[in-house]
Design a protein around this motif. Structure first.
Motif, PDB file in Angstrom:
ATOM      1  N   THR A 106     104.621 -33.724  32.664  1.00 50.59           N
ATOM      2  CA  THR A 106     104.265 -33.607  31.252  1.00 50.59           C
ATOM      3  C   THR A 106     104.870 -34.715  30.407  1.00 50.59           C
ATOM      4  O   THR A 106     104.421 -34.947  29.285  1.00 50.59           O
ATOM      5  CB  THR A 106     104.673 -32.249  30.707  1.00 50.59           C
ATOM      6  N   LEU A 125     102.461 -37.301  28.917  1.00 53.15           N
ATOM      7  CA  LEU A 125     101.415 -36.882  27.991  1.00 53.15           C
ATOM      8  C   LEU A 125     101.741 -37.279  26.559  1.00 53.15           C
ATOM      9  O   LEU A 125     102.836 -37.025  26.070  1.00 53.15           O
ATOM     10  CB  LEU A 125     101.230 -35.369  28.077  1.00 53.15           C
ATOM     11  N   TRP A 144      97.423 -34.137  22.753  1.00 54.53           N
ATOM     12  CA  TRP A 144      97.024 -32.768  23.067  1.00 54.53           C
ATOM     13  C   TRP A 144      95.793 -32.412  22.243  1.00 54.53           C
ATOM     14  O   TRP A 144      95.663 -32.847  21.097  1.00 54.53           O
ATOM     15  CB  TRP A 144      98.155 -31.803  22.726  1.00 54.53           C
ATOM     16  N   ARG A 152     102.218 -36.068  20.612  1.00 52.03           N
ATOM     17  CA  ARG A 152     103.184 -35.278  21.375  1.00 52.03           C
ATOM     18  C   ARG A 152     104.212 -34.600  20.490  1.00 52.03           C
ATOM     19  O   ARG A 152     104.852 -33.640  20.905  1.00 52.03           O
ATOM     20  CB  ARG A 152     103.873 -36.156  22.420  1.00 52.03           C
ATOM     21  N   ALA A 171      94.936 -32.447  27.575  1.00 53.03           N
ATOM     22  CA  ALA A 171      96.072 -33.334  27.380  1.00 53.03           C
ATOM     23  C   ALA A 171      95.737 -34.720  27.923  1.00 53.03           C
ATOM     24  O   ALA A 171      94.943 -34.847  28.852  1.00 53.03           O
ATOM     25  CB  ALA A 171      97.312 -32.776  28.070  1.00 53.03           C
ATOM     26  N   VAL A 210      97.186 -39.068  28.436  1.00 54.49           N
ATOM     27  CA  VAL A 210      98.299 -40.012  28.530  1.00 54.49           C
ATOM     28  C   VAL A 210      98.183 -41.134  27.507  1.00 54.49           C
ATOM     29  O   VAL A 210      99.126 -41.893  27.323  1.00 54.49           O
ATOM     30  CB  VAL A 210      98.392 -40.612  29.949  1.00 54.49           C
ATOM     31  N   PHE A 250      91.068 -37.571  26.847  1.00 52.18           N
ATOM     32  CA  PHE A 250      91.948 -36.635  27.526  1.00 52.18           C
ATOM     33  C   PHE A 250      91.711 -36.660  29.027  1.00 52.18           C
ATOM     34  O   PHE A 250      90.597 -36.822  29.498  1.00 52.18           O
ATOM     35  CB  PHE A 250      91.745 -35.226  26.963  1.00 52.18           C
ATOM     36  N   TYR A 252      93.436 -34.345  31.297  1.00 49.97           N
ATOM     37  CA  TYR A 252      93.682 -33.074  31.960  1.00 49.97           C
ATOM     38  C   TYR A 252      93.099 -31.937  31.110  1.00 49.97           C
ATOM     39  O   TYR A 252      93.181 -31.957  29.886  1.00 49.97           O
ATOM     40  CB  TYR A 252      95.186 -32.855  32.164  1.00 49.97           C
TER      41      TYR A 252
END
Length: 120
Positions: free
Chosen positions: A27, A30, A33, A52, A97, A99, A107, A109
């Motif tokens: 996590t 990341l 979100w 984040r 989520a 990176v 996103f 994920y």
């Protein structure tokens, strides 16, 4: 990274509900979100996103002023507080989520989705 979303259910128009999403895995990579939703027979659409720290936020026009996305870094959880719910908010809600910077709004994920039904 795996995402687990919680909090969907059956509510009445005008009610409030809070969705939560907790990640596991790497996590620390990341930076963004988001929440998306897909109503029956429709394509998945963007709902809200934050960085984040939860300081930079974006919202779809349809939820602006009613929904709030937030982050609790201590709990490593992202929330979607939904107020003044409408039948049009009925959908499966997905946590996402990424990176990359939240401004890119891409996103990597996705969670499994939690279903919300708003009755009139």
């Amino acid at each position: 990274v795996q995402l687990q979303a919680f909090g969907g259910g059956l509510v009445q128009a005008g009610d409030s509900l809070n969705l939560s999403c907790t990640p596991s895995g790497r996590t620390f990579t990341l930076h963004a979100w988001g929440w998306f939703r897909q109503a029956p027979g429709k394509e998945r659409e963007f709902v809200a996103a934050c960085d984040r720290r939860g300081k930079t936020t974006y919202y779809a026009d349809s939820v602006k002023g009613r929904f709030t996305i937030s982050r609790d870094n201590a709990k490593n959880t992202v929330y979607l507080q939904m107020n003044s719910l409408k039948p049009d908010d009925t959908a499966v809600y997905y946590c996402a989520a990424g990176v990359r910077d939240v401004r890119i709004r891409q996103f990597d994920y996705w969670g499994q989705g939690t279903e919300l039904t708003v009755s009139s």
